[in-house]
Structures are given as C-alpha cells and as structure tokens.
Scaffold this motif. Structure first.
Motif, PDB file in Angstrom:
ATOM      1  N   ALA A  64       0.844  -1.191   0.000  1.00  0.00           N
ATOM      2  CA  ALA A  64       0.000   0.000   0.000  1.00  0.00           C
ATOM      3  C   ALA A  64       0.880   1.242   0.000  1.00  0.00           C
ATOM      4  O   ALA A  64       2.043   1.201   0.426  1.00  0.00           O
ATOM      5  N   VAL A  65       0.311   2.358  -0.467  1.00  0.00           N
ATOM      6  CA  VAL A  65       1.020   3.640  -0.518  1.00  0.00           C
ATOM      7  C   VAL A  65       0.136   4.719   0.084  1.00  0.00           C
ATOM      8  O   VAL A  65      -1.035   4.857  -0.298  1.00  0.00           O
ATOM      9  N   HIS A  66       0.707   5.480   1.024  1.00  0.00           N
ATOM     10  CA  HIS A  66       0.029   6.654   1.602  1.00  0.00           C
ATOM     11  C   HIS A  66       0.786   7.887   1.117  1.00  0.00           C
ATOM     12  O   HIS A  66       1.994   7.986   1.300  1.00  0.00           O
ATOM     13  N   PRO A  67       0.097   8.873   0.515  1.00  0.00           N
ATOM     14  CA  PRO A  67       0.815  10.012  -0.061  1.00  0.00           C
ATOM     15  C   PRO A  67       1.144  11.126   0.927  1.00  0.00           C
ATOM     16  O   PRO A  67       1.891  12.041   0.577  1.00  0.00           O
ATOM     17  N   GLY A  68       0.583  11.106   2.147  1.00  0.00           N
ATOM     18  CA  GLY A  68       0.783  12.228   3.054  1.00  0.00           C
ATOM     19  C   GLY A  68       0.087  13.464   2.534  1.00  0.00           C
ATOM     20  O   GLY A  68      -1.040  13.403   2.038  1.00  0.00           O
ATOM     21  N   TYR A  69       0.745  14.636   2.639  1.00  0.00           N
ATOM     22  CA  TYR A  69       0.208  15.860   2.036  1.00  0.00           C
ATOM     23  C   TYR A  69       1.318  16.522   1.234  1.00  0.00           C
ATOM     24  O   TYR A  69       2.504  16.278   1.444  1.00  0.00           O
ATOM     25  N   GLY A  70       0.934  17.380   0.299  1.00  0.00           N
ATOM     26  CA  GLY A  70       1.924  17.979  -0.583  1.00  0.00           C
ATOM     27  C   GLY A  70       2.455  16.959  -1.575  1.00  0.00           C
ATOM     28  O   GLY A  70       1.929  15.851  -1.721  1.00  0.00           O
ATOM     29  N   PHE A  71       3.514  17.321  -2.287  1.00  0.00           N
ATOM     30  CA  PHE A  71       4.133  16.455  -3.288  1.00  0.00           C
ATOM     31  C   PHE A  71       3.069  15.838  -4.209  1.00  0.00           C
ATOM     32  O   PHE A  71       2.360  16.541  -4.892  1.00  0.00           O
ATOM     33  N   LEU A  72       2.915  14.497  -4.190  1.00  0.00           N
ATOM     34  CA  LEU A  72       2.018  13.813  -5.125  1.00  0.00           C
ATOM     35  C   LEU A  72       0.660  13.481  -4.516  1.00  0.00           C
ATOM     36  O   LEU A  72      -0.108  12.708  -5.100  1.00  0.00           O
ATOM     37  N   SER A  73       0.344  14.068  -3.381  1.00  0.00           N
ATOM     38  CA  SER A  73      -0.855  13.652  -2.643  1.00  0.00           C
ATOM     39  C   SER A  73      -2.150  13.929  -3.390  1.00  0.00           C
ATOM     40  O   SER A  73      -3.155  13.250  -3.153  1.00  0.00           O
ATOM     41  N   GLU A  74      -2.175  14.925  -4.286  1.00  0.00           N
ATOM     42  CA  GLU A  74      -3.389  15.244  -5.036  1.00  0.00           C
ATOM     43  C   GLU A  74      -3.157  15.089  -6.534  1.00  0.00           C
ATOM     44  O   GLU A  74      -3.774  15.776  -7.339  1.00  0.00           O
ATOM     45  N   ASN A  75      -2.287  14.158  -6.878  1.00  0.00           N
ATOM     46  CA  ASN A  75      -1.951  13.897  -8.271  1.00  0.00           C
ATOM     47  C   ASN A  75      -2.702  12.649  -8.726  1.00  0.00           C
ATOM     48  O   ASN A  75      -2.393  11.529  -8.316  1.00  0.00           O
ATOM     49  N   ALA A  76      -3.695  12.854  -9.564  1.00  0.00           N
ATOM     50  CA  ALA A  76      -4.536  11.734  -9.998  1.00  0.00           C
ATOM     51  C   ALA A  76      -3.731  10.698 -10.779  1.00  0.00           C
ATOM     52  O   ALA A  76      -3.969   9.487 -10.661  1.00  0.00           O
ATOM     53  N   GLY A  77      -2.774  11.143 -11.567  1.00  0.00           N
ATOM     54  CA  GLY A  77      -1.953  10.217 -12.320  1.00  0.00           C
ATOM     55  C   GLY A  77      -1.149   9.294 -11.426  1.00  0.00           C
ATOM     56  O   GLY A  77      -0.991   8.096 -11.706  1.00  0.00           O
ATOM     57  N   PHE A  78      -0.635   9.850 -10.324  1.00  0.00           N
ATOM     58  CA  PHE A  78       0.125   9.030  -9.378  1.00  0.00           C
ATOM     59  C   PHE A  78      -0.790   8.022  -8.692  1.00  0.00           C
ATOM     60  O   PHE A  78      -0.429   6.844  -8.530  1.00  0.00           O
ATOM     61  N   ALA A  79      -1.967   8.470  -8.279  1.00  0.00           N
ATOM     62  CA  ALA A  79      -2.919   7.554  -7.638  1.00  0.00           C
ATOM     63  C   ALA A  79      -3.262   6.398  -8.571  1.00  0.00           C
ATOM     64  O   ALA A  79      -3.328   5.228  -8.154  1.00  0.00           O
ATOM     65  N   ALA A  80      -3.462   6.711  -9.849  1.00  0.00           N
ATOM     66  CA  ALA A  80      -3.780   5.662 -10.819  1.00  0.00           C
ATOM     67  C   ALA A  80      -2.602   4.714 -11.009  1.00  0.00           C
ATOM     68  O   ALA A  80      -2.773   3.485 -11.104  1.00  0.00           O
ATOM     69  N   ALA A  81      -1.376   5.254 -11.035  1.00  0.00           N
ATOM     70  CA  ALA A  81      -0.193   4.416 -11.214  1.00  0.00           C
ATOM     71  C   ALA A  81      -0.006   3.457 -10.047  1.00  0.00           C
ATOM     72  O   ALA A  81       0.401   2.305 -10.236  1.00  0.00           O
ATOM     73  N   VAL A  82      -0.301   3.937  -8.836  1.00  0.00           N
ATOM     74  CA  VAL A  82      -0.210   3.073  -7.652  1.00  0.00           C
ATOM     75  C   VAL A  82      -1.162   1.888  -7.799  1.00  0.00           C
ATOM     76  O   VAL A  82      -0.791   0.727  -7.575  1.00  0.00           O
ATOM     77  N   GLN A  83      -2.386   2.171  -8.197  1.00  0.00           N
ATOM     78  CA  GLN A  83      -3.378   1.108  -8.326  1.00  0.00           C
ATOM     79  C   GLN A  83      -3.061   0.170  -9.486  1.00  0.00           C
ATOM     80  O   GLN A  83      -3.246  -1.050  -9.382  1.00  0.00           O
ATOM     81  N   HIS A  84      -2.557   0.729 -10.593  1.00  0.00           N
ATOM     82  CA  HIS A  84      -2.204  -0.103 -11.741  1.00  0.00           C
ATOM     83  C   HIS A  84      -1.070  -1.064 -11.404  1.00  0.00           C
ATOM     84  O   HIS A  84      -0.946  -2.134 -12.024  1.00  0.00           O
ATOM     85  N   ALA A  85      -0.253  -0.699 -10.418  1.00  0.00           N
ATOM     86  CA  ALA A  85       0.851  -1.559 -10.003  1.00  0.00           C
ATOM     87  C   ALA A  85       0.395  -2.649  -9.034  1.00  0.00           C
ATOM     88  O   ALA A  85       1.212  -3.433  -8.559  1.00  0.00           O
ATOM     89  N   GLY A  86      -0.898  -2.664  -8.739  1.00  0.00           N
ATOM     90  CA  GLY A  86      -1.422  -3.678  -7.838  1.00  0.00           C
ATOM     91  C   GLY A  86      -1.304  -3.326  -6.370  1.00  0.00           C
ATOM     92  O   GLY A  86      -1.461  -4.194  -5.498  1.00  0.00           O
ATOM     93  N   LEU A  87      -1.058  -2.048  -6.079  1.00  0.00           N
ATOM     94  CA  LEU A  87      -0.912  -1.581  -4.701  1.00  0.00           C
ATOM     95  C   LEU A  87      -2.193  -0.912  -4.231  1.00  0.00           C
ATOM     96  O   LEU A  87      -2.967  -0.377  -5.030  1.00  0.00           O
ATOM     97  N   VAL A  88      -2.414  -0.910  -2.916  1.00  0.00           N
ATOM     98  CA  VAL A  88      -3.558  -0.222  -2.328  1.00  0.00           C
ATOM     99  C   VAL A  88      -3.237   1.267  -2.222  1.00  0.00           C
ATOM    100  O   VAL A  88      -2.184   1.652  -1.698  1.00  0.00           O
ATOM    101  N   TRP A  89      -4.126   2.095  -2.705  1.00  0.00           N
ATOM    102  CA  TRP A  89      -3.982   3.552  -2.639  1.00  0.00           C
ATOM    103  C   TRP A  89      -4.739   4.052  -1.417  1.00  0.00           C
ATOM    104  O   TRP A  89      -5.953   3.901  -1.329  1.00  0.00           O
ATOM    105  N   VAL A  90      -4.014   4.627  -0.460  1.00  0.00           N
ATOM    106  CA  VAL A  90      -4.647   5.155   0.751  1.00  0.00           C
ATOM    107  C   VAL A  90      -5.020   6.607   0.481  1.00  0.00           C
ATOM    108  O   VAL A  90      -4.323   7.552   0.872  1.00  0.00           O
ATOM    109  N   GLY A  91      -6.115   6.778  -0.220  1.00  0.00           N
ATOM    110  CA  GLY A  91      -6.562   8.103  -0.605  1.00  0.00           C
ATOM    111  C   GLY A  91      -7.880   8.014  -1.327  1.00  0.00           C
ATOM    112  O   GLY A  91      -8.465   6.932  -1.463  1.00  0.00           O
ATOM    113  N   PRO A  92      -8.377   9.126  -1.817  1.00  0.00           N
ATOM    114  CA  PRO A  92      -9.688   9.147  -2.477  1.00  0.00           C
ATOM    115  C   PRO A  92      -9.632   8.531  -3.858  1.00  0.00           C
ATOM    116  O   PRO A  92      -8.556   8.292  -4.413  1.00  0.00           O
TER     117      PRO A  92
END
Length: 651
Positions: free
Chosen positions: A77-105
């Motif tokens: 799983a990946v938690h983005p915290g705040y700042g950096f990539l925390s509100e980056n939809a592309g990053f959230a999608a990449a995390v999920q595409h890699a088979g990881l749990v996205w701890v976010g919206p």
C-alpha cells in the motif's frame, strides 16, 4: 489487509503516519532523497529506499520512482501524506495499476477537484455557496479588490491580491509564472477578495459504503503568505446555524464527487457570517491533529481502515470534547519578510506535559536544508476550554529549547497572547495588521540581563574552583578590587550590541549594573537577582554563538571579537542573497549596463517552496550581474551590483 505501507513523503507527516502503522502492526517503508539520507523519517522506518537526487522534481515528485520503490520494498500500500504527489490523480492511478492499495480518495474525485475552476462548477451544481467568478480581462474598478489564484494548486503559490486596476496585468503574469513553476500549469483565475474574511474548514471522512462524517470545523485564519500558521478546532464564535450550514455544504461536496477517505472542504466566511466555497483538498491536511484531539480519533487509522474496504465505525462520529490549537513552528524570520532559515538544528526540546502533542520530522543534531518546506514541527495543545488550550500551547512554546537557525517561535507565542486572538477576533488580515508589533525586538533590559548571564557563564569557563556557597571562583583572589572585564555580544537576529562589564572578587563575581546581584554562576547556569526578583538562565555555547534560555523566553547572541574584520565590508549597492536558494527568473531585459529604478523587482529566488523578490536599492545602473535562472546560491552570495545614479561619474 495492509501489511506493509510506503509513505510517499518526508518529514513530520511521514513520521506521523509511521506512528499509527506501528500501533496497528503495519511494517513501514520510507523513501528519501540524497538530502534526506539521515532524516528522522528514514531512521524511524523499517525499510528505506533511496530516490537519487535532492530537488523535489527529481525525487519526491517522481511518481514512477516511488511506485518502483514500493514494489522493490515489498509494500502492498502507498500513503501520499500531504503535498508532493498527494493530489496527483496520475500518481494515484499508477499506484493502483501496479497492484498496490492507494490510501486516498478515488482517482475520479482527485481529477474533479484538481482544478479549482472545475471544482467550483461542480460545487455550484451541488448547491454549495460560491463567489461569482470575475473575468480578469473584463475586470473594472468596481470588482476590486481581486484575489488571483492558481487553478491547479494551493499552499499560497500563484496567489496575488490586486487592489489597483493598473497592477492587474503584471500580477496576472507573475501569478501565472509562479503557478507554472510550482504546479506545471499556469492557469490562473480571479475572484472577489474579502477583507477580514475567516478561513473555516470542515474535515470529511467517507467510506465506500455511503458513510460520510463531517468532523466539526477548524479555523485557519492566521496565515502568512496565504499559508496557515495557527489552527484550532472547533472554529470559535460561529453560530449554530452557520456550523450546520458548513457541515451540510461539506457533506454535499463529498457526496457530489463520490468521495472516499479523508478530505477537507474549505470556506471563506465573511464578517456577516456568509460562507463561500474555496476548494476541496483531497488529502489529509497539515492541521488534522486538532480534529483528532477534539474527537478522540486517529484519522490516519481511519484512512487505512477505509482503504481496506471497511466502513466507518459508526453512522455518526464521536461527540467532540474540548478545544485544540496547533502552531506551526517554522525555520524562518518573520521580521525579515518570512525568510527561510537553514543550518544545523543544534537542540530541539519541547516540554512533555499532559495535553501537549508534538509532530515533527527533526531532532536535535539534524540539519535544516534548502530544498524543502521550512516547517520544523507542529505543536498541539488540547484542553477543556479554548482559554486553557491557548495558554498551554503558548507556555509550551515559550519553554521550548530551540538552538540553531532563527524560528518563528516568538511570533507564535505573541500571537497566542494577543488580545485579538484571545478574544477570537480572527481573520486572514491578522498579520497584515499586527506583524510589526508581533516582531518588535524584546525589551532591551531583558536582553541585556540575558547577555550578562552569557558573559558570566563565559567567564566561568576559566574558573579554577567553586566556593562553598556555590559561586564559581574566578582565579586567585586579592584584597584590592579587580579591574573590570568586558565582553561584547550581538543579539540575534536583531543585531543590537551589548557590552557587559564584570569584576571578580574573593567570593565570586559582580557585574557593573545597577541592582543586579549575582546569586550563582557556572559554565551552564547563572542565577541573577534584580530588584528582589531571582531569575535563572541556562547557557549553551556553540562556536561563537551563545543560547540563553529562561523561564519566559530565549535569546541568542554572537560573541564579538575585540576588533572588526575589514574583510567583512561589502561594496555599496551589492545585492546579496538573503537566504540559500535557486534563482528562478530575472526581470525582463535585465543585463549588465541596464538602467534600473529604485524598488524595481530584479531577481526572484525560490527557497523552501517560497519565492522572494530582490529589489533595486536605488535608481542607477546595473554594473554587474552574477545571477542567472537555475543558479543555486548560498546566503550572502553576490547576485548583482547597482551603482547609484547620484554616485555615477558625469558623462
């Protein structure tokens, strides 16, 4: 089930998330840049993965490297915290595409809220109150003042207040340039600027089972450069009807985008209690601890629970209790345009008392670098009443021992004790009105007494023995009075100089100051009595710098040599870098030989996520230019030289 979590962040938020993971039995993975190799979040993680480089664009903003790090470390799983990539939809999608749990919206919710302009359209359709948009190209004097904002990001970047119509084109250009640099998107929009408005927000927590919690309100009105400094929960002074309206609007916003996880809906509340939607932050907020304290919750634990597909623990949130106040401790100098400070954090000790909480990414001995945000820590106080929470927090900050770069600690203490703050007269113009008074130098008499203690502690370093009464004996004694000894200090950061005279006697030492009696003095502690009041001073020396801590404040001094160094003189008209950073741009057409006007913006530096503009000190000619975009400079570096027109030789 999450068994191993990578936090795609650094500093205090990474450490804070790790704390919850340890309590839940989840293994932790850190990522770190070369500049953060020895950072606290790296030391606290079970596993750490290097991201080569130092700049955020090469490290913490490289989503591909972060995902690869998670896979390499075996995280699920990946938690983005705040700042950096925390509100980056592309990053959230990449995390999920890699088979990881996205701890976010959900990715879709991030996309919908990513652009403030699109978000406002969506909120209008959901019935959330909004400001009427203003087209900058058609703005008139009646529309002023205006607030320019970056469409793709927050944190005060790309934000400008325009009060004169003639300033609008230039401010639009500057705001767009900063937005492009910070977020990769130069889109800027305008809306009415509300004088003395309050920044009030609602914490949202939602699950995938149609459960939505609106966890009260927070007031975040005390801001510098549109970035929050002091936050509290619940927001004081709101009517019951207004609280209900904010809660309903926030809940509607969350449902409108199918939200899941932790989020915050921000509002601007006018003086006549009308709320207007500002934005929805699709992440955990910096100020989340005040909500945790009041509701007795761990929001990170709830994020992890929701990411695992579990529902919220109940249909309704817990009943809130008491008040909580948070202060952000920054390595910056508020009296000098909030300039970020860097260097070794020699000591960092905060009182450990019931009701206090410290979230930090630093310990004593760490180094504050130039690449990241200057926040050292968040200090949070929770108590049954607002008065008690504010008092507890101010006293904790006052008693803290912070040796090293200049911080905003004294500003925080004075802010918390200001009559307007104590009376909950809060609005975003607080520092515009009160900054000069809040950053004024301390009373000279108090500083001199602290300098006296520093001089006595320094003299004690040469002591040969200690008397039975606890005094340091300063060498052999004589029956005749000794000649006075003199030590000089410069107080930091205001630069005032103090000369302290003292005499050694058979019983110890006396000072040449009226009504000051030396009770005891040794190398690290001095006790002085003045007009019947006894005060203790703790002294630490690091090279030429001395730190003096008292029960009611702290002081820093530089020991001065007997003679000044002529090499320290600077050529008149020299423009020096006020802090270490990177030159991001120059004024159009700025070259050696160009004519400049007094006060003209010439060079822009970026340090710790903040831009600072260097102005021409006088009208004249730019006779030397050493700055160039992309150049990294240290504090005091020579950027350019302006020759005053009055000093130029006649043609």
């Amino acid at each position: 089930m999450i068994t191993s979590l990578l936090v795609a962040n650094r500093g205090e938020i990474a450490c804070r998330i790790f704390r919850t993971c340890r309590a839940l039995g989840i293994a932790t993975v850190a990522v770190y840049s070369d500049a953060d190799a020895g950072a606290l979040h790296v030391r606290e993680a079970d596993t750490a993965v290097r991201l080569p480089g130092a700049a955020p664009s090469d490290t913490y903003l490289r989503g591909d490297l972060v995902v690869a790090a998670a896979l390499a470390a075996g995280a699920d799983a990946v938690h983005p915290g705040y700042g950096f990539l925390s509100e980056n939809a592309g990053f959230a999608a990449a995390v999920q595409h890699a088979g990881l749990v996205w701890v976010g919206p959900p990715v879709k919710a991030i996309e919908l809220m990513a652009s403030k302009t699109r978000a406002k359209e969506l909120m209008a359709a959901a019935g959330v109150p909004l400001f009427a948009p203003v087209d900058p190209s058609a703005a008139t004097a009646e529309d002023l003042p205006l607030l320019l904002k970056a469409a793709a990001g927050g944190g005060g970047r790309g934000m400008r207040i325009v009060r004169e119509l003639g300033d609008l084109p230039g401010e639009l250009t500057a705001a767009a340039a900063e937005a492009l640099s910070a977020f990769g998107d130069g889109e800027v929009f305008a809306e009415p600027y509300v004088e003395r408005g309050r920044h009030v927000e609602v914490q949202i927590m939602a699950d995938e089972h149609d459960g939505v919690w609106a966890l009260g309100t927070r007031d975040c009105s005390l801001q510098r450069r549109h970035q929050k400094v002091i936050e509290e929960a619940p927001a004081p002074g709101l009517t019951g009807a207004l609280r209900e309206r904010l809660r309903d609007a926030a809940t509607a916003a969350a449902r409108a985008v199918g939200y899941r996880g932790a989020g915050t809906v921000e509002f601007l509340v006018t003086a006549d209690d009308r709320p207007y939607f500002l934005e929805m932050n699709t992440r955990l907020q910096v100020e989340h601890p005040v909500t945790e304290a009041v509701f007795g919750l761990d929001l990170v634990a709830l994020q992890l629970r929701i990411a695992e597909g579990e529902p919220l623990p109940a249909a309704e949130p817990p009943t809130p209790s008491g008040y909580a106040v948070e202060a952000r401790l920054y390595a910056e100098d508020p009296a000098r345009d909030w300039q970020p400070q860097t260097g070794a954090l020699l000591s960092f000790d905060m009182p450990d008392e019931p009701g206090l909480r410290l979230d930090t990414g630093y310990t004593g001995g760490d180094t504050i670098g130039v690449h990241y945000d200057p926040m050292l820590a968040k200090v949070i106080a929770h108590a049954p009443t607002r008065t008690e929470a504010v008092r507890l927090l101010a006293r904790a900050l006052e008693r803290a021992r912070i040796h090293g770069p200049v911080t905003n600690r004294e500003l925080l203490v004075r802010s918390l004790r200001h009559p307007d703050y104590l009376a909950a007269r809060l609005d975003t113009g607080f520092y515009d009105r009160h900054l000069e008074a809040l950053t004024s130098a301390p009373e000279a008499a108090a500083v001199r007494l602290a300098a006296t203690a520093a001089a006595l502690a320094e003299a004690a370093r040469n002591a040969t023995s200690t008397t039975a009464g606890g005094f340091v004996r300063f060498g052999a004694w004589r029956n005749v009075p000794s000649q006075p000894q003199l030590r000089s200090y410069r107080s930091e950061p205001d630069g005032h100089e103090y000369a302290i005279a003292y005499r050694t006697t058979r019983d110890g030492v006396t000072v040449d100051a009226e009504d000051v009696h030396v009770v005891s003095a040794d190398r690290t502690r001095v006790t002085l009595e003045q007009e019947g009041v006894t005060r203790r001073f703790d002294i630490v020396r690091r090279d030429r710098r001395l730190y003096v801590d008292t029960a009611t404040g702290s002081y820093a001094f530089t020991a001065l040599p007997r003679f000044t160094d002529p090499a320290e003189r600077t050529e008149p008209g020299s423009l020096l870098a006020p802090m270490p950073g990177t030159v991001v741009r120059l004024a159009d057409g700025l070259v050696a030989g160009a004519a400049v006007e007094a006060g003209q913006p010439l060079i822009w530096l970026e340090a710790m996520k903040m831009e600072h503009c260097i102005l021409a000190p006088a009208s004249g000619t730019l006779t030397a230019l050493h700055a160039a975009p992309g150049l990294q400079v240290e504090v005091g570096a020579l950027l350019a030289v302006v020759t005053d027109a009055q000093e130029e030789p006649n043609a």
